[in-house]
Scaffold this motif. Sequence first.
Motif, PDB file in Angstrom:
ATOM      1  N   ARG A 109      -0.072  50.612  56.513  1.00 38.69           N
ATOM      2  CA  ARG A 109       0.582  51.713  55.806  1.00 38.69           C
ATOM      3  C   ARG A 109       0.373  53.031  56.544  1.00 38.69           C
ATOM      4  O   ARG A 109       1.312  53.826  56.704  1.00 38.69           O
ATOM      5  N   LYS A 110      -0.893  53.271  56.990  1.00 33.87           N
ATOM      6  CA  LYS A 110      -1.158  54.499  57.743  1.00 33.87           C
ATOM      7  C   LYS A 110      -0.345  54.533  59.032  1.00 33.87           C
ATOM      8  O   LYS A 110       0.233  55.564  59.395  1.00 33.87           O
ATOM      9  N   THR A 111      -0.324  53.376  59.713  1.00 34.50           N
ATOM     10  CA  THR A 111       0.458  53.312  60.960  1.00 34.50           C
ATOM     11  C   THR A 111       1.934  53.572  60.684  1.00 34.50           C
ATOM     12  O   THR A 111       2.611  54.302  61.423  1.00 34.50           O
ATOM     13  N   ARG A 112       2.418  52.972  59.567  1.00 35.38           N
ATOM     14  CA  ARG A 112       3.825  53.174  59.220  1.00 35.38           C
ATOM     15  C   ARG A 112       4.105  54.641  58.901  1.00 35.38           C
ATOM     16  O   ARG A 112       5.127  55.202  59.329  1.00 35.38           O
ATOM     17  N   GLU A 113       3.179  55.278  58.147  1.00 30.34           N
ATOM     18  CA  GLU A 113       3.363  56.698  57.828  1.00 30.34           C
ATOM     19  C   GLU A 113       3.363  57.545  59.095  1.00 30.34           C
ATOM     20  O   GLU A 113       4.176  58.471  59.240  1.00 30.34           O
ATOM     21  N   LEU A 114       2.421  57.221  60.021  1.00 25.12           N
ATOM     22  CA  LEU A 114       2.395  57.965  61.282  1.00 25.12           C
ATOM     23  C   LEU A 114       3.700  57.780  62.051  1.00 25.12           C
ATOM     24  O   LEU A 114       4.259  58.747  62.598  1.00 25.12           O
ATOM     25  N   LYS A 115       4.166  56.529  62.080  1.00 17.52           N
ATOM     26  CA  LYS A 115       5.420  56.262  62.785  1.00 17.52           C
ATOM     27  C   LYS A 115       6.588  56.976  62.109  1.00 17.52           C
ATOM     28  O   LYS A 115       7.466  57.535  62.787  1.00 17.52           O
ATOM     29  N   GLU A 116       6.579  56.955  60.760  1.00 16.60           N
ATOM     30  CA  GLU A 116       7.656  57.644  60.046  1.00 16.60           C
ATOM     31  C   GLU A 116       7.628  59.142  60.315  1.00 16.60           C
ATOM     32  O   GLU A 116       8.674  59.770  60.509  1.00 16.60           O
ATOM     33  N   ASN A 117       6.393  59.718  60.315  1.00 19.54           N
ATOM     34  CA  ASN A 117       6.280  61.149  60.639  1.00 19.54           C
ATOM     35  C   ASN A 117       6.749  61.422  62.063  1.00 19.54           C
ATOM     36  O   ASN A 117       7.438  62.421  62.327  1.00 19.54           O
ATOM     37  N   GLU A 118       6.349  60.525  62.963  1.00 18.42           N
ATOM     38  CA  GLU A 118       6.771  60.696  64.354  1.00 18.42           C
ATOM     39  C   GLU A 118       8.289  60.594  64.477  1.00 18.42           C
ATOM     40  O   GLU A 118       8.927  61.391  65.189  1.00 18.42           O
ATOM     41  N   ILE A 119       8.865  59.611  63.743  1.00 19.97           N
ATOM     42  CA  ILE A 119      10.326  59.462  63.768  1.00 19.97           C
ATOM     43  C   ILE A 119      10.995  60.701  63.184  1.00 19.97           C
ATOM     44  O   ILE A 119      12.001  61.204  63.712  1.00 19.97           O
TER      45      ILE A 119
END
Length: 308
Positions: A109-119
Amino acid sequence: MASNLANVEEYFRINMEKKLLIKAPEQEDHDLTPATKLLEKRREMQEVENGLHQQKAEFALKIESLAHRREELAKKETQLKESLMKFDKFLKENDAKRSRAMKKSLDERKTRELKENEISNLRENMTGLFNKKDRQTKAVETNLAYQRYLEAVLENVEEFGEVKDIIGRFDTLAATNRELLDRSREAQERTEKDRASFLHSTEEKNNIMLNYNNDIAKLQTRLEEMQQRSAKWQSECDHTMNNATQKSLLLGQIKMATNNLFNLVKSHLNNRLNGTGDTVMQLEKIQQFILDLSDITTDVAPARIGVA
């Protein structure tokens, strides 16, 4: 188990003794011969032993059955313990798996949130770049019109050979214009400073004049107060002078009356009193005369009454 067997044997022994101690009726004992009695006793003992052996066999079977059941219970208990241990191990493994799964889910979830923020950031940057591209494209299109205009100027004006000459001239004029604007701004700033200084000086002078006017008003008020006090003091002084004049007049009248009275006393005494101008001494002489006259009057009045 040996203790149970000993207890059972003790139980059968006691029962056997009780049976052997049972007495036959006296009539029968009397009729039977000793041999018959002995046989009867042996028969009874044999029956008791047979019963005892039978009970022992039954008890042994029960003990064996109980031992078998105990073994089965022990096996079941062992199996149950093994099942419990396996179940506990299963629960622990399941908890560990669940913890690992939760940790993995949280990490994902954290990785996904980071990726979403990065996106999201990349999308914003991309949007900004597209907007910048559009602005630059519009600027290029706008500048192309200027370039065409400058090329048209070159065709009609012989002073400039290339577009860069026009741009250079424009830069020179723009620099001169900026310099003139700077000078104008500096002159305007100096004018504003001078005007502000003049206004400040004027305000200070006005404040000084206002302070002077306030001081004059205060002094005028103080002068009026002093004049009022002076008039009051003059009135009090006049009143005091009038009182002093009246008192002086009264004192003169008192002195004159005292002197006249003293002269009357003096003439009554045939001028035997020494003359004096001191009013206090005159009053003392008058007082002494009045006292003497009062004493004489007091002494003479009874004598006249006696003569009469």
